[in-house]
Design a protein around this motif. Structure first.
Motif, mmCIF file in Angstrom:
data_model
loop_
_atom_site.group_PDB
_atom_site.id
_atom_site.type_symbol
_atom_site.label_atom_id
_atom_site.label_comp_id
_atom_site.label_asym_id
_atom_site.label_seq_id
_atom_site.Cartn_x
_atom_site.Cartn_y
_atom_site.Cartn_z
ATOM 1 N N LEU A 132 0.886 -1.199 0.151
ATOM 2 C CA LEU A 132 0.000 0.069 -0.210
ATOM 3 C C LEU A 132 0.953 1.371 -0.064
ATOM 4 O O LEU A 132 0.479 2.387 -0.615
ATOM 5 N N LEU A 183 -1.089 4.987 -5.050
ATOM 6 C CA LEU A 183 -2.544 4.910 -4.912
ATOM 7 C C LEU A 183 -3.070 6.410 -4.417
ATOM 8 O O LEU A 183 -2.140 7.255 -4.010
ATOM 9 N N TYR A 213 -5.164 -4.554 -2.462
ATOM 10 C CA TYR A 213 -4.195 -3.349 -3.190
ATOM 11 C C TYR A 213 -4.902 -3.061 -4.291
ATOM 12 O O TYR A 213 -5.432 -1.764 -4.793
ATOM 13 N N LYS A 214 -5.254 -3.965 -5.239
ATOM 14 C CA LYS A 214 -6.016 -3.691 -6.580
ATOM 15 C C LYS A 214 -7.582 -3.301 -6.180
ATOM 16 O O LYS A 214 -8.045 -2.671 -7.112
ATOM 17 N N GLU A 245 -7.091 0.403 -5.369
ATOM 18 C CA GLU A 245 -6.569 0.952 -6.727
ATOM 19 C C GLU A 245 -7.594 1.283 -7.616
ATOM 20 O O GLU A 245 -7.657 2.260 -8.104
#
Length: 208
Positions: A38, A43, A83-84, A87
């Protein structure tokens, strides 16, 4: 020469780890992997999103799932999914869906996740096929066996296990006419609507 230890020694070692700092080191290593991803990623989200109970709950649920994961590959998969999700903003838009898929992904093995990914691909490739279902089932098993490097028998066993999740459905469960004519053999498996709804999350968790 490697030392051979007894069951008593193993028991004492596990007890010392559980009672001491070992368990915290184990948990922190997985937590740090997620936090590093992260922090190092590019981001950008609105700060108020991070204050919402739903986001905090999603993070805590992910951390708990990481603690239960044995392999590094599974840790990477869950880290990638979280994470995605941040994102793409999907995690903020679909908290409940994230919790649902997290529960499913946590229960799947690395190999099952990859099987689902390749099953998506096969379903797309055979979407307009005129081949009969029984022949297509054999092609499906051969395709999955080749992609995963396992036998067709193992593919069949894994497909049976995956049916418990509701992510795949057999031909006879979707086609009443096929159910009537079905003969001895192994059916073609289809990606369920649940799996279609969760597809981007599953793909997020698989690194090919």
């Amino acid at each position: 020469m490697m030392e051979i230890v007894s069951g008593t020694a193993i028991g004492k070692f596990v007890a010392s780890v559980a009672a001491g700092k070992g368990i915290e080191i184990y948990k922190n290593r997985k937590r740090e992997k997620l936090l590093t991803a992260l922090q190092n990623g590019e981001l950008s989200v609105e700060s108020n999103q991070l204050q919402k109970d739903e986001f905090i709950a999603s993070y805590l649920a992910t951390e708990l799932a990481l603690e239960k994961s044995i392999s590094d590959a599974k840790v990477d998969a869950l880290t990638s999914m979280f994470y995605k999700g941040v994102e793409s903003q999907k995690l903020f838009e679909q908290y409940d869906l994230y919790q649902e898929v997290l529960s499913i992904v946590t229960d799947l093995s690395d190999r099952e996740l990859h099987l689902m990914y390749h099953l998506y691909q096969f379903s797309q490739q055979s979407l307009n096929s005129q081949t009969d279902s029984d022949s297509l089932a054999k092609q499906q098993h051969e395709y999955l066996a080749g992609k995963l490097g396992i036998s067709r028998e193992m593919v069949k066993a894994m497909l049976v296990r995956l049916r418990r999740t509701g992510l795949i459905l057999a031909e006879s469960e979707l086609n009443d006419e096929y159910a009537l004519m079905f003969q001895t053999g192994f059916e073609l498996m289809h990606v369920s609507q649940l799996a279609v709804d969760l597809k981007h999350w599953i793909v997020f968790s698989v690194e090919i």
